[in-house]
Design an enzyme around this catalytic site. Sequence first.
Site, PDB file in Angstrom:
ATOM      1  N   TYR A 149       0.858  -1.190   0.000  1.00  0.00           N
ATOM      2  CA  TYR A 149       0.000   0.000   0.000  1.00  0.00           C
ATOM      3  C   TYR A 149       0.888   1.232   0.000  1.00  0.00           C
ATOM      4  O   TYR A 149       1.878   1.284   0.740  1.00  0.00           O
ATOM      5  CB  TYR A 149      -0.885  -0.004   1.249  1.00  0.00           C
ATOM      6  N   ASP A 244       9.262   2.603  -0.526  1.00  0.00           N
ATOM      7  CA  ASP A 244       8.261   3.211   0.340  1.00  0.00           C
ATOM      8  C   ASP A 244       8.568   2.783   1.778  1.00  0.00           C
ATOM      9  O   ASP A 244       8.234   1.675   2.193  1.00  0.00           O
ATOM     10  CB  ASP A 244       6.847   2.795  -0.072  1.00  0.00           C
ATOM     11  N   LYS A 277       4.994   8.600   9.011  1.00  0.00           N
ATOM     12  CA  LYS A 277       4.840   8.014  10.349  1.00  0.00           C
ATOM     13  C   LYS A 277       5.901   8.490  11.351  1.00  0.00           C
ATOM     14  O   LYS A 277       5.748   9.569  11.909  1.00  0.00           O
ATOM     15  CB  LYS A 277       4.781   6.492  10.243  1.00  0.00           C
TER      16      LYS A 277
HETATM   17  C1  LIG Z   1       3.885   1.890   3.303  1.00  0.00           C
HETATM   18  C2  LIG Z   1       2.890   3.008   3.335  1.00  0.00           C
HETATM   19  N1  LIG Z   1       2.928   3.952   2.376  1.00  0.00           N
HETATM   20  C3  LIG Z   1       2.065   4.978   2.364  1.00  0.00           C
HETATM   21  C4  LIG Z   1       1.089   5.088   3.331  1.00  0.00           C
HETATM   22  C5  LIG Z   1       0.135   6.226   3.292  1.00  0.00           C
HETATM   23  O1  LIG Z   1       0.421   7.100   4.344  1.00  0.00           O
HETATM   24  P1  LIG Z   1      -0.708   8.100   4.904  1.00  0.00           P
HETATM   25  O2  LIG Z   1      -1.717   7.252   5.608  1.00  0.00           O
HETATM   26  O3  LIG Z   1       0.077   9.002   5.848  1.00  0.00           O
HETATM   27  O4  LIG Z   1      -1.253   8.858   3.756  1.00  0.00           O
HETATM   28  C6  LIG Z   1       1.009   4.130   4.347  1.00  0.00           C
HETATM   29  C7  LIG Z   1      -0.028   4.222   5.381  1.00  0.00           C
HETATM   30  O5  LIG Z   1      -0.224   3.361   6.188  1.00  0.00           O
HETATM   31  C8  LIG Z   1       1.930   3.067   4.348  1.00  0.00           C
HETATM   32  O6  LIG Z   1       1.896   2.102   5.281  1.00  0.00           O
END
Ligand SMILES: Cc1ncc(COP(=O)(O)O)c(C=O)c1O
Length: 435
Positions: A149, A244, A277
């Site tokens: 994700y 990511d 995060k």
């Molecule tokens: C790996 C990863 N990328 C992107 C996101 C998206 O981040 P946000 O919820 O701050 O938009 C998340 C959210 O959990 C994530 O776990």
Amino acid sequence: MSTDAHPAMRSEHLFARAQRVIPGGVNSPVRAFRAVGGTPRFIARAEGAYLWDADGRRYIDYIGSWGPMILGHGHPAVLEAVTSAARDGLSFGAPTEREVELAEEIIKLVPGLEQVRLVSSGTEAAMSAIRLARGATGRSRFIKFEGCYHGHADALLVKAGSGLATFGNPTSAGVPPEVVQHTLVLEYNNVAALDEAFALHGPEIACAIVEPIAGNMNFVRASVPFMQRLRELCSKHGALLVFDEVMTGFRVALGGAQSLYAGLIPGFAPDMSVFGKVIGGGMPLAAFGGKRAVMELLAPLGPVYQAGTLSGNPVATACGLATLREIQRPGFFDALAARTRALVAGLQGAARDAGVPMCGDSEGGMFGFFFADALPQDYASVLATDKERFNRFFHGMLGGGVYLAPALYEAGFVSAAHSAQDIAATVQAAASALR
Ligand SMILES: Cc1ncc(COP(=O)(O)O)c(C=O)c1O
């Protein structure tokens, strides 16, 4: 009405009220407990390793706001930094020294980064990184992996098409098929699929974006051969490898998951990285970064547009900086990793005693467990684990004062505030929940 064994009167009342004015009663879907059933707990406050719900019940918290709270809740140095920054002003929409300090701190900790741009959410960071990769390469197509994700930007809400020659299908209403026509979705940890995809589409691929340890299908590591091949193919075809690390960054190790792969694959580094995060310590803050030559393609220097009213917000940067400073204390990650390993070993021990198949894994302060005989390597095998057992376990743990993520597709998080007694109490709750 709550369908779980431990009704929570005030949470139920608040949930009913919430559902009248907020779709589904929540501002982010997984909070709604739809996967596990029952009523979400409305949280009144948090301190250290604990949350208290609106009914006054205490829980040991293994969600940690879905990752940011690596120091636990209400760490004194973080609170001090946030309140002091707030007194100086909530937002200016103009550059501040603290943004520079935070950018310098991130670059210092992640080798290979030369510049970062600060934004407000992981979604924004991943979306912007892909736009920049497309701008840098002049190509449209990109690869993502099933079960990973990267936020809810349109082109990322996609599942695999019918074959490698075809591109993805939207997973959300409101995303036109044309918007995902350039997104190629491949199976995680499948080296043959990588080879085939690059053989078919190599010269058209702008980037591949990957969660190096996937935390959005519970906890699944990218294998070393898979990561090595992905790196080789991206380099060979002129595509950018985007890590990511919204979840893994400053969470699995001080240098993120990329520092772990760099220790296993000689010369390994991604081309771009995405963070969120932990770098915000619980405030809305995220970032994407890479080499100067690529990052300077961003506006105002270059042709790739990207902007944000609250980007680099002074209170959020103060919170993130204070958090990053604390996690650099000597021995921080060793202690966090040991505690997290003890948790996973304890859960597995409780399962073994109960005769229930369970396997688990962890890295730094991030962990996962599955009701299965072997650790899944891809999304399909995560789906094949025992969901009913997980849901029962979740409610048993909730009733025993342990707050796990309300879906088996989520990683868990331990903070520096979790004590050996908290771990022991969690394992004891697990033994009862598995009985
Ligand atoms: C790996 C990863 N990328 C992107 C996101 C998206 O981040 P946000 O919820 O701050 O938009 C998340 C959210 O959990 C994530 O776990």
